[in-house]
Write a protein that holds these residues in place. Structure first.
Motif, PDB file in Angstrom:
ATOM      1  N   LEU A 107      68.290  23.016 -32.656  1.00  0.00           N
ATOM      2  CA  LEU A 107      69.129  24.215 -32.600  1.00  0.00           C
ATOM      3  C   LEU A 107      69.861  24.459 -33.919  1.00  0.00           C
ATOM      4  O   LEU A 107      69.913  25.587 -34.409  1.00  0.00           O
ATOM      5  CB  LEU A 107      70.147  24.094 -31.461  1.00  0.00           C
TER       6      LEU A 107
ATOM      7  N   SER B 293      73.671  32.945 -29.538  1.00  0.00           N
ATOM      8  CA  SER B 293      73.029  31.725 -30.024  1.00  0.00           C
ATOM      9  C   SER B 293      74.032  30.832 -30.739  1.00  0.00           C
ATOM     10  O   SER B 293      74.004  29.605 -30.600  1.00  0.00           O
ATOM     11  CB  SER B 293      71.870  32.075 -30.957  1.00  0.00           C
TER      12      SER B 293
ATOM     13  N   SER C  34      62.122  22.230 -30.087  1.00  0.00           N
ATOM     14  CA  SER C  34      63.127  21.305 -29.549  1.00  0.00           C
ATOM     15  C   SER C  34      62.619  20.655 -28.257  1.00  0.00           C
ATOM     16  O   SER C  34      62.726  19.435 -28.080  1.00  0.00           O
ATOM     17  CB  SER C  34      64.443  22.037 -29.276  1.00  0.00           C
ATOM     18  N   LEU C  35      62.079  21.467 -27.351  1.00  0.00           N
ATOM     19  CA  LEU C  35      61.591  20.934 -26.082  1.00  0.00           C
ATOM     20  C   LEU C  35      60.402  20.006 -26.286  1.00  0.00           C
ATOM     21  O   LEU C  35      60.278  18.976 -25.609  1.00  0.00           O
ATOM     22  CB  LEU C  35      61.214  22.091 -25.145  1.00  0.00           C
TER      23      LEU C  35
ATOM     24  N   THR D 225      62.586  27.671 -32.409  1.00  0.00           N
ATOM     25  CA  THR D 225      63.509  26.528 -32.339  1.00  0.00           C
ATOM     26  C   THR D 225      63.535  25.921 -30.944  1.00  0.00           C
ATOM     27  O   THR D 225      63.509  24.690 -30.790  1.00  0.00           O
ATOM     28  CB  THR D 225      64.934  26.978 -32.728  1.00  0.00           C
ATOM     29  N   THR D 226      63.572  26.770 -29.923  1.00  0.00           N
ATOM     30  CA  THR D 226      63.599  26.272 -28.540  1.00  0.00           C
ATOM     31  C   THR D 226      62.319  25.527 -28.204  1.00  0.00           C
ATOM     32  O   THR D 226      62.359  24.423 -27.624  1.00  0.00           O
ATOM     33  CB  THR D 226      63.789  27.448 -27.560  1.00  0.00           C
TER      34      THR D 226
ATOM     35  N   LEU E 262      68.011  20.391 -27.088  1.00  0.00           N
ATOM     36  CA  LEU E 262      67.874  21.400 -28.134  1.00  0.00           C
ATOM     37  C   LEU E 262      68.141  20.759 -29.496  1.00  0.00           C
ATOM     38  O   LEU E 262      69.079  21.106 -30.216  1.00  0.00           O
ATOM     39  CB  LEU E 262      68.839  22.557 -27.873  1.00  0.00           C
TER      40      LEU E 262
ATOM     41  N   ILE F 191      73.379  25.185 -18.960  1.00  0.00           N
ATOM     42  CA  ILE F 191      72.558  24.434 -19.906  1.00  0.00           C
ATOM     43  C   ILE F 191      73.262  23.211 -20.470  1.00  0.00           C
ATOM     44  O   ILE F 191      72.772  22.593 -21.422  1.00  0.00           O
ATOM     45  CB  ILE F 191      72.079  25.329 -21.068  1.00  0.00           C
TER      46      ILE F 191
ATOM     47  N   LEU G  61      64.855  31.844 -32.833  1.00  0.00           N
ATOM     48  CA  LEU G  61      65.374  31.153 -31.646  1.00  0.00           C
ATOM     49  C   LEU G  61      64.252  30.680 -30.738  1.00  0.00           C
ATOM     50  O   LEU G  61      64.312  29.574 -30.175  1.00  0.00           O
ATOM     51  CB  LEU G  61      66.316  32.083 -30.880  1.00  0.00           C
ATOM     52  N   ALA G  62      63.200  31.497 -30.589  1.00  0.00           N
ATOM     53  CA  ALA G  62      62.067  31.111 -29.747  1.00  0.00           C
ATOM     54  C   ALA G  62      61.359  29.885 -30.314  1.00  0.00           C
ATOM     55  O   ALA G  62      61.064  28.925 -29.585  1.00  0.00           O
ATOM     56  CB  ALA G  62      61.091  32.281 -29.623  1.00  0.00           C
TER      57      ALA G  62
END
Length: 328
Positions: free
Chosen positions: A257, A77, A307-308, A303-304, A254, A247, A300-301
């Motif tokens: 992130l 990450s 972000s999307l 945040t992703t 992101l 990516i 992380l999940a």
């Protein structure tokens, strides 16, 4: 975990063999890397990391395997954040797309060698001085706060700033003005000249060391085993080239992130301080590896996803604003 010299030698031999295979299969011939190719190779590297984690589970039990996966996910990450700077470097040196995968391959190898030196030094400090955990913990908390401040500021116009080593190379060593295929050094008019290819490889490799200043203390907050620290870094870095092409176009989406990474670094910093207090004889709760791994994955999940969602809302707002601009 008790790691013999034979296991160290065997592991390094396997990693070198994987790098050589990666070069001859996918990196020897300069070409533009497609999303499909990058996706396949990314899946291969993730699968290899999972297999290695399974080997650790068989060899040493659940604890070293859990430490490896927690360290690997953290390093992976954090390496995604590195890709933003790699894109800036590629743009500054105007690297042709067919040569970018070659630059990244050798840049990552340089980074891996330099990180190994950092890890050896960090392991020596940790084994001799327990108070180092206080420094690592405080540094990670400070880095987390710095990341949040940078995320809140508008960094879109940020430019890559050459480090001192790179400036010294460009100033003292004669170089060509343009690329000469994949050649690093050429001879012209009786003089040896370096090409921009060599300079940009040094830029990628040495710039990564700056990121190692926070990633190495972070993984030492999850495990103090040098073998696990090294292998987690190795597997995270070796798949970085393919991740860049997979990516690269999604990085701008992101948008949260940096917030997620700051939360992770802050969490590990607190974990390090608690561990240091525990080692000093203070009765404080310690954060287990399963809790750490779960927290990192969850962060992380979230945040992703956020972000999307934010990127989708921004795109919708821009589309809605287009007719207004046309009418005006």
């Amino acid at each position: 975990m008790d790691v013999s010299a034979g296991l160290w030698i065997g592991t390094i031999g396997v990693l070198v063999a994987l790098v050589v295979a990666d070069f001859f299969i996918g990196g020897r011939k300069p070409h533009e890397v497609s999303v499909k190719e990058a996706g396949i190779w990314t899946a291969v590297w993730v699968a290899l990391a999972a297999l290695f984690g399974g080997f650790l589970w068989w060899y040493g039990g659940g604890k070293p395997a859990g430490e490896f996966f927690a360290g690997y996910i953290t390093e992976k990450s954090l390496s995604v954040d590195n890709l933003f700077v790699f894109i800036l470097i590629m743009g500054k040196f105007a690297v042709p797309r067919i040569y970018q995968q070659r630059v990244l391959m050798f840049g990552v190898i340089i980074a891996l060698v330099l990180r190994a030196v950092f890890i050896a030094g960090g392991a020596a400090l940790v084994s001799q001085f327990s108070w180092v955990f206080y420094l690592f913990g405080a540094f990670l908390v400070w880095t987390a706060w710095k990341l949040i401040k940078e995320a809140r500021a508008d960094e879109e116009e940020e430019e890559f700033e050459e480090n001192r080593l790179l400036k010294a190379v460009q100033r003292r060593i004669p170089s060509t003005a343009d690329y000469r295929g994949t050649k690093l050094i050429v001879r012209e008019n009786g003089r040896r000249l370096v090409t921009p290819m060599l300079i940009v490889m040094l830029a990628i490799g040495t710039t990564d060391v700056l990121f190692a200043l926070d990633s190495i203390p972070a993984i030492f907050g999850l495990t103090q085993d040098p073998y696990i620290v090294f292998t987690a870094n190795a597997f995270a870095l070796m798949g970085l080239r393919q991740l860049y092409f997979l990516i690269g176009g999604l990085l701008k989406k992101l948008v949260h992130l940096s917030y997620g990474l700051s939360v992770i670094l802050g969490f590990i910093g607190v974990k390090l301080v608690l561990h240091a207090l525990h080692e000093s004889g203070v009765h404080v709760p310690e954060i287990s590896i399963p809790v750490s791994l779960g927290f990192i994955v969850l962060t992380l999940a979230v945040t992703t996803v956020t972000s999307l969602v934010a990127a989708r809302k921004q795109a919708a707002a821009e589309r809605a604003a287009e007719p207004e601009k046309i009418d005006a």
